[in-house]
Motif scaffolding. Structure first.
Motif, PDB file in Angstrom:
ATOM      1  N   ILE A 163       0.851  -1.203   0.000  1.00  0.00           N
ATOM      2  CA  ILE A 163       0.000   0.000   0.000  1.00  0.00           C
ATOM      3  C   ILE A 163       0.880   1.244   0.000  1.00  0.00           C
ATOM      4  CG2 ILE A 163      -1.706   1.301   1.351  1.00  0.00           C
ATOM      5  CD1 ILE A 163      -2.513  -1.564   2.496  1.00  0.00           C
ATOM      6  N   TRP A 164       1.896   1.216   0.848  1.00  0.00           N
ATOM      7  CA  TRP A 164       2.861   2.319   0.955  1.00  0.00           C
ATOM      8  C   TRP A 164       3.449   2.623  -0.429  1.00  0.00           C
ATOM      9  CZ3 TRP A 164       8.533   1.487   2.486  1.00  0.00           C
ATOM     10  CH2 TRP A 164       9.152   2.676   2.890  1.00  0.00           C
ATOM     11  N   GLY A 172      -2.135  13.777  -1.861  1.00  0.00           N
ATOM     12  CA  GLY A 172      -3.198  14.697  -2.228  1.00  0.00           C
ATOM     13  C   GLY A 172      -4.298  14.046  -3.047  1.00  0.00           C
ATOM     14  N   HIS A 173      -4.065  12.789  -3.509  1.00  0.00           N
ATOM     15  CA  HIS A 173      -5.120  12.108  -4.255  1.00  0.00           C
ATOM     16  C   HIS A 173      -5.951  11.266  -3.301  1.00  0.00           C
ATOM     17  CE1 HIS A 173      -3.625  13.269  -8.182  1.00  0.00           C
ATOM     18  NE2 HIS A 173      -2.415  13.124  -7.665  1.00  0.00           N
ATOM     19  N   GLU A 174      -7.233  11.286  -3.519  1.00  0.00           N
ATOM     20  CA  GLU A 174      -8.134  10.573  -2.610  1.00  0.00           C
ATOM     21  C   GLU A 174      -8.009   9.063  -2.788  1.00  0.00           C
ATOM     22  OE1 GLU A 174     -12.828   9.855  -1.699  1.00  0.00           O
ATOM     23  OE2 GLU A 174     -12.230  10.919  -3.531  1.00  0.00           O
ATOM     24  N   ILE A 175      -7.885   8.371  -1.659  1.00  0.00           N
ATOM     25  CA  ILE A 175      -7.909   6.899  -1.680  1.00  0.00           C
ATOM     26  C   ILE A 175      -9.366   6.473  -1.588  1.00  0.00           C
ATOM     27  CG2 ILE A 175      -7.249   4.795  -0.457  1.00  0.00           C
ATOM     28  CD1 ILE A 175      -4.903   6.392   0.763  1.00  0.00           C
ATOM     29  N   ARG A 176      -9.868   5.847  -2.637  1.00  0.00           N
ATOM     30  CA  ARG A 176     -11.257   5.396  -2.577  1.00  0.00           C
ATOM     31  C   ARG A 176     -11.365   4.096  -1.793  1.00  0.00           C
ATOM     32  NH1 ARG A 176     -14.446   4.392  -8.002  1.00  0.00           N
ATOM     33  NH2 ARG A 176     -14.788   6.629  -8.125  1.00  0.00           N
ATOM     34  N   ARG A 177     -10.428   3.184  -2.031  1.00  0.00           N
ATOM     35  CA  ARG A 177     -10.434   1.912  -1.293  1.00  0.00           C
ATOM     36  C   ARG A 177      -9.015   1.381  -1.172  1.00  0.00           C
ATOM     37  NH1 ARG A 177     -13.843  -2.644  -4.057  1.00  0.00           N
ATOM     38  NH2 ARG A 177     -12.905  -1.694  -5.900  1.00  0.00           N
ATOM     39  N   ILE A 178      -8.760   0.731  -0.049  1.00  0.00           N
ATOM     40  CA  ILE A 178      -7.568  -0.093   0.085  1.00  0.00           C
ATOM     41  C   ILE A 178      -8.036  -1.534   0.011  1.00  0.00           C
ATOM     42  CG2 ILE A 178      -5.902  -0.944   1.784  1.00  0.00           C
ATOM     43  CD1 ILE A 178      -5.316   1.912   2.538  1.00  0.00           C
ATOM     44  N   LEU A 179      -7.420  -2.313  -0.859  1.00  0.00           N
ATOM     45  CA  LEU A 179      -7.771  -3.729  -0.990  1.00  0.00           C
ATOM     46  C   LEU A 179      -6.644  -4.553  -0.382  1.00  0.00           C
ATOM     47  CD1 LEU A 179      -9.010  -3.343  -4.639  1.00  0.00           C
ATOM     48  CD2 LEU A 179     -10.455  -3.808  -2.667  1.00  0.00           C
ATOM     49  N   TYR A 240     -12.143   2.932   8.323  1.00  0.00           N
ATOM     50  CA  TYR A 240     -12.303   1.482   8.220  1.00  0.00           C
ATOM     51  C   TYR A 240     -13.162   1.057   7.038  1.00  0.00           C
ATOM     52  CZ  TYR A 240      -9.923   0.899  12.612  1.00  0.00           C
ATOM     53  OH  TYR A 240      -8.962   0.904  13.580  1.00  0.00           O
ATOM     54  N   GLU A 241     -14.191   1.884   6.725  1.00  0.00           N
ATOM     55  CA  GLU A 241     -15.078   1.439   5.656  1.00  0.00           C
ATOM     56  C   GLU A 241     -14.387   1.456   4.286  1.00  0.00           C
ATOM     57  OE1 GLU A 241     -15.657   3.502   8.203  1.00  0.00           O
ATOM     58  OE2 GLU A 241     -16.034   5.432   7.285  1.00  0.00           O
ATOM     59  N   ARG A 242     -13.189   2.047   4.226  1.00  0.00           N
ATOM     60  CA  ARG A 242     -12.480   2.033   2.936  1.00  0.00           C
ATOM     61  C   ARG A 242     -11.418   0.938   2.849  1.00  0.00           C
ATOM     62  NH1 ARG A 242     -12.150   8.162   0.605  1.00  0.00           N
ATOM     63  NH2 ARG A 242     -14.235   8.752   1.270  1.00  0.00           N
ATOM     64  N   VAL A 243     -11.382   0.084   3.845  1.00  0.00           N
ATOM     65  CA  VAL A 243     -10.423  -1.027   3.806  1.00  0.00           C
ATOM     66  C   VAL A 243     -11.205  -2.317   3.558  1.00  0.00           C
ATOM     67  CG1 VAL A 243      -8.605  -2.274   5.027  1.00  0.00           C
ATOM     68  CG2 VAL A 243      -8.949   0.177   5.469  1.00  0.00           C
ATOM     69  N   GLU A 244     -10.932  -2.976   2.438  1.00  0.00           N
ATOM     70  CA  GLU A 244     -11.641  -4.216   2.089  1.00  0.00           C
ATOM     71  C   GLU A 244     -10.663  -5.380   2.012  1.00  0.00           C
ATOM     72  OE1 GLU A 244     -14.080  -4.032  -1.448  1.00  0.00           O
ATOM     73  OE2 GLU A 244     -14.892  -2.097  -0.784  1.00  0.00           O
ATOM     74  N   ILE A 245     -11.168  -6.566   2.330  1.00  0.00           N
ATOM     75  CA  ILE A 245     -10.338  -7.772   2.262  1.00  0.00           C
ATOM     76  C   ILE A 245     -10.665  -8.534   0.974  1.00  0.00           C
ATOM     77  CG2 ILE A 245      -9.597  -9.854   3.499  1.00  0.00           C
ATOM     78  CD1 ILE A 245      -9.407  -7.365   5.244  1.00  0.00           C
ATOM     79  N   VAL A 246      -9.638  -8.882   0.238  1.00  0.00           N
ATOM     80  CA  VAL A 246      -9.794  -9.707  -0.965  1.00  0.00           C
ATOM     81  C   VAL A 246      -8.996 -10.985  -0.762  1.00  0.00           C
ATOM     82  CG1 VAL A 246      -9.423  -9.853  -3.455  1.00  0.00           C
ATOM     83  CG2 VAL A 246      -9.912  -7.650  -2.406  1.00  0.00           C
ATOM     84  N   GLN A 247      -9.654 -12.124  -0.914  1.00  0.00           N
ATOM     85  CA  GLN A 247      -8.907 -13.370  -0.790  1.00  0.00           C
ATOM     86  C   GLN A 247      -8.107 -13.603  -2.066  1.00  0.00           C
ATOM     87  OE1 GLN A 247     -10.666 -16.223   1.682  1.00  0.00           O
ATOM     88  NE2 GLN A 247      -9.952 -17.966   0.492  1.00  0.00           N
ATOM     89  N   HIS A 248      -6.821 -13.897  -1.869  1.00  0.00           N
ATOM     90  CA  HIS A 248      -5.916 -14.088  -3.006  1.00  0.00           C
ATOM     91  C   HIS A 248      -4.931 -15.177  -2.615  1.00  0.00           C
ATOM     92  CE1 HIS A 248      -2.963 -13.538  -6.050  1.00  0.00           C
ATOM     93  NE2 HIS A 248      -2.124 -12.835  -5.309  1.00  0.00           N
ATOM     94  N   ALA A 249      -5.214 -16.381  -3.093  1.00  0.00           N
ATOM     95  CA  ALA A 249      -4.526 -17.577  -2.591  1.00  0.00           C
ATOM     96  C   ALA A 249      -3.027 -17.565  -2.870  1.00  0.00           C
ATOM     97  CB  ALA A 249      -5.154 -18.823  -3.207  1.00  0.00           C
ATOM     98  N   GLU A 250      -2.597 -16.983  -3.974  1.00  0.00           N
ATOM     99  CA  GLU A 250      -1.190 -17.145  -4.379  1.00  0.00           C
ATOM    100  C   GLU A 250      -0.232 -16.211  -3.633  1.00  0.00           C
ATOM    101  OE1 GLU A 250      -3.728 -16.647  -6.533  1.00  0.00           O
ATOM    102  OE2 GLU A 250      -3.904 -18.577  -7.544  1.00  0.00           O
ATOM    103  N   PHE A 259      -7.868   4.606  -6.468  1.00  0.00           N
ATOM    104  CA  PHE A 259      -7.898   6.062  -6.322  1.00  0.00           C
ATOM    105  C   PHE A 259      -9.226   6.632  -6.826  1.00  0.00           C
ATOM    106  CE2 PHE A 259      -3.499   4.777  -6.284  1.00  0.00           C
ATOM    107  CZ  PHE A 259      -3.028   5.470  -5.190  1.00  0.00           C
ATOM    108  N   SER A 260      -9.357   7.960  -6.670  1.00  0.00           N
ATOM    109  CA  SER A 260     -10.644   8.612  -6.936  1.00  0.00           C
ATOM    110  C   SER A 260     -11.122   8.411  -8.373  1.00  0.00           C
ATOM    111  CB  SER A 260     -10.542  10.106  -6.625  1.00  0.00           C
ATOM    112  OG  SER A 260      -9.411  10.652  -7.268  1.00  0.00           O
ATOM    113  N   ASP A 261     -10.202   8.260  -9.320  1.00  0.00           N
ATOM    114  CA  ASP A 261     -10.620   8.117 -10.721  1.00  0.00           C
ATOM    115  C   ASP A 261     -10.938   6.667 -11.083  1.00  0.00           C
ATOM    116  OD1 ASP A 261      -8.105   7.043 -10.653  1.00  0.00           O
ATOM    117  OD2 ASP A 261      -7.293   8.198 -12.334  1.00  0.00           O
ATOM    118  N   GLY A 262     -10.871   5.766 -10.091  1.00  0.00           N
ATOM    119  CA  GLY A 262     -11.177   4.360 -10.361  1.00  0.00           C
ATOM    120  C   GLY A 262      -9.948   3.541 -10.714  1.00  0.00           C
ATOM    121  N   SER A 263      -8.799   4.212 -10.861  1.00  0.00           N
ATOM    122  CA  SER A 263      -7.573   3.490 -11.180  1.00  0.00           C
ATOM    123  C   SER A 263      -7.083   2.706  -9.955  1.00  0.00           C
ATOM    124  CB  SER A 263      -6.506   4.501 -11.622  1.00  0.00           C
ATOM    125  OG  SER A 263      -5.367   3.826 -12.061  1.00  0.00           O
ATOM    126  N   VAL A 264      -6.606   1.494 -10.190  1.00  0.00           N
ATOM    127  CA  VAL A 264      -6.139   0.634  -9.103  1.00  0.00           C
ATOM    128  C   VAL A 264      -4.665   0.304  -9.317  1.00  0.00           C
ATOM    129  CG1 VAL A 264      -6.431  -1.600  -7.952  1.00  0.00           C
ATOM    130  CG2 VAL A 264      -8.434  -0.395  -8.831  1.00  0.00           C
TER     131      VAL A 264
END
Ligand code: MG
Length: 394
Positions: A163-164, A172-179, A240-250, A259-264
């Motif tokens: 994430i860092w 200065g750019h808005e974080i929409r979600r942390i996955l 907290y509501e912007r932190v989501e868990i994604v299962q990723h086995a590998e 980010f705010s524009d939808g880019s990940v």
């Protein structure tokens, strides 16, 4: 030479002075592997360990630190190890005060790393933080110390290092979600009704990461992911509501930021702690690799899915504790430590870990905005409460 060139030349020639807390643990040993791979880049200023004196002795002989400390009661042997390597016995908090220390690596387990972390941040030092309990139990104190003293927190946890790195250049750019990615731990393929009878051996058999016992069990219960949610909140100042868990086995994608524009953005690599450790030591520089380069074609397929939250009550408990704040996260972490130890000793079953954490949180009276003493009191209360509850049931 202009200033920037001067600084760069200086960085290239003078070694980075490290104070390493928890030197004989999993993070400590891997930190020293990084040092061994680039001996000219680093100097080990201090080594602090628990009770593994044979390992500490070998490290002291090899790295001849200025400071040495051990949690062992065998004072004579510790004194002998220190004098044989020319080190002085120095408490961890004093090591953290030395302005010659460029990076304090906090690889201790539990509460032990808290004061040195605060001390280093207060004096404007850099802290390579591998001990998530420190941030879980005292996130606000850690954040405040860094803000006041100008110290720098460099995450070592692989997800937070990812994430860092995704956030570099994004100020200065808005974080929409942390996955936050989660492997799902050793038991992810086991039917839910078989979880109660899981043995420590089964739970310790982590599919991708090689880590200490406590964190490996926490990975199997997803308590580790819950604590990482709290860690992300404090390290990156996201709700907290912007932190989501994604299962990723590998465990190849170490986490992502949207980010705010939808880019990940994501950061990838083989699951090897030496990669985030090295970056936390050498930041802002990236030096030679000490890990195998990623070959995506041979990895082939990367899988992502939503975790089944009902299967992982510890994740929910941690998220509740994080949202409630105050002393709840400290209580949750302490109860979990006691319960995991009881599970490893075969005194309680795997699914009871969550039950005992739940009981401690239910019975706790929260203190908002706690100081160290209140956090310690909550921690001690939760340990006593959980130990008593476990003793009463077995
Ligand atoms: Mg992690």
């Amino acid at each position: 030479m202009d200033n920037m060139t001067e600084t760069m030349t200086e960085n290239m020639i003078s070694p980075i002075n490290l104070v390493l807390l928890g030197s004989t643990g999993s993070i400590g040993r891997q930190t020293l592997d990084v040092v061994r791979a680039m001996p000219e880049r680093f100097r080990v200023l201090g080594l602090a360990a628990g009770r593994n004196l044979d390992a500490l002795e070998a490290q002291a002989q090899e790295f001849t630190p200025t400071y040495l400390w051990s949690a062992s009661d065998d004072d004579a042997r510790v004194a002998q190890i220190a004098s044989a390597s020319g080190a002085s016995i120095t408490p961890m908090d004093e090591m953290a005060q030395d302005p010659d220390g460029d990076v304090l690596v906090v690889g201790t387990a539990g509460r032990a790393g808290l004061e040195p972390t605060l001390t280093s941040l207060e004096r404007g030092g850099a802290v390579a933080l591998a001990n998530k309990e420190v941030v879980v139990m005292a996130g606000k104190l850690v954040r405040d110390a860094a803000d006041r003293g100008g110290g720098e927190l460099r995450p070592v946890d692989s997800e937070h290092s990812a994430i860092w790195q995704c956030l570099w250049g994004e100020a200065g750019h808005e974080i929409r979600r942390i996955l936050l990615t989660a492997s799902g731990g050793a038991l992810r393929h086991l039917p839910a009704d078989e979880l109660a009878s899981v043995t420590p051996e089964q739970a310790l058999d982590h599919p991708t990461w090689n880590m200490g016992d406590k964190i490996t069990i926490d990975s199997a219960t997803l308590m580790n992911k819950g604590m990482e949610t709290i860690e992300a909140k404090w390290l990156f100042d996201v709700p907290y509501e912007r932190v989501e868990i994604v299962q990723h086995a590998e465990s190849i994608v170490h986490s992502l930021v949207e980010f705010s524009d939808g880019s990940v953005k994501a950061q990838l690599g083989y699951p090897d702690m030496k990669l985030p450790i090295q970056l936390a030591l050498t930041y802002p520089q990236r030096l030679q690799p000490t890990v195998e380069p990623l070959d995506l074609a041979s990895v082939g397929t990367l899988n992502f899915s939503r975790p089944d939250l009902d299967r992982y009550p510890c994740l929910k408990l941690a998220q509740q504790a994080g949202r409630a704040g105050g002393t709840y996260p400290a209580v949750m972490a302490a109860a979990d430590e006691v319960a995991v130890e009881a599970f490893l000793d075969r005194r309680i079953g795997f699914t009871e870990i969550a039950d005992f954490v739940h009981q401690a949180m239910d019975a706790h009276h929260n203190t908002a905005d706690p100081g160290i003493d209140e956090i310690d009191a909550a921690d001690a209360w939760a340990r006593g409460f959980t130990t008593g509850r476990i003793a009463a049931t077995v």
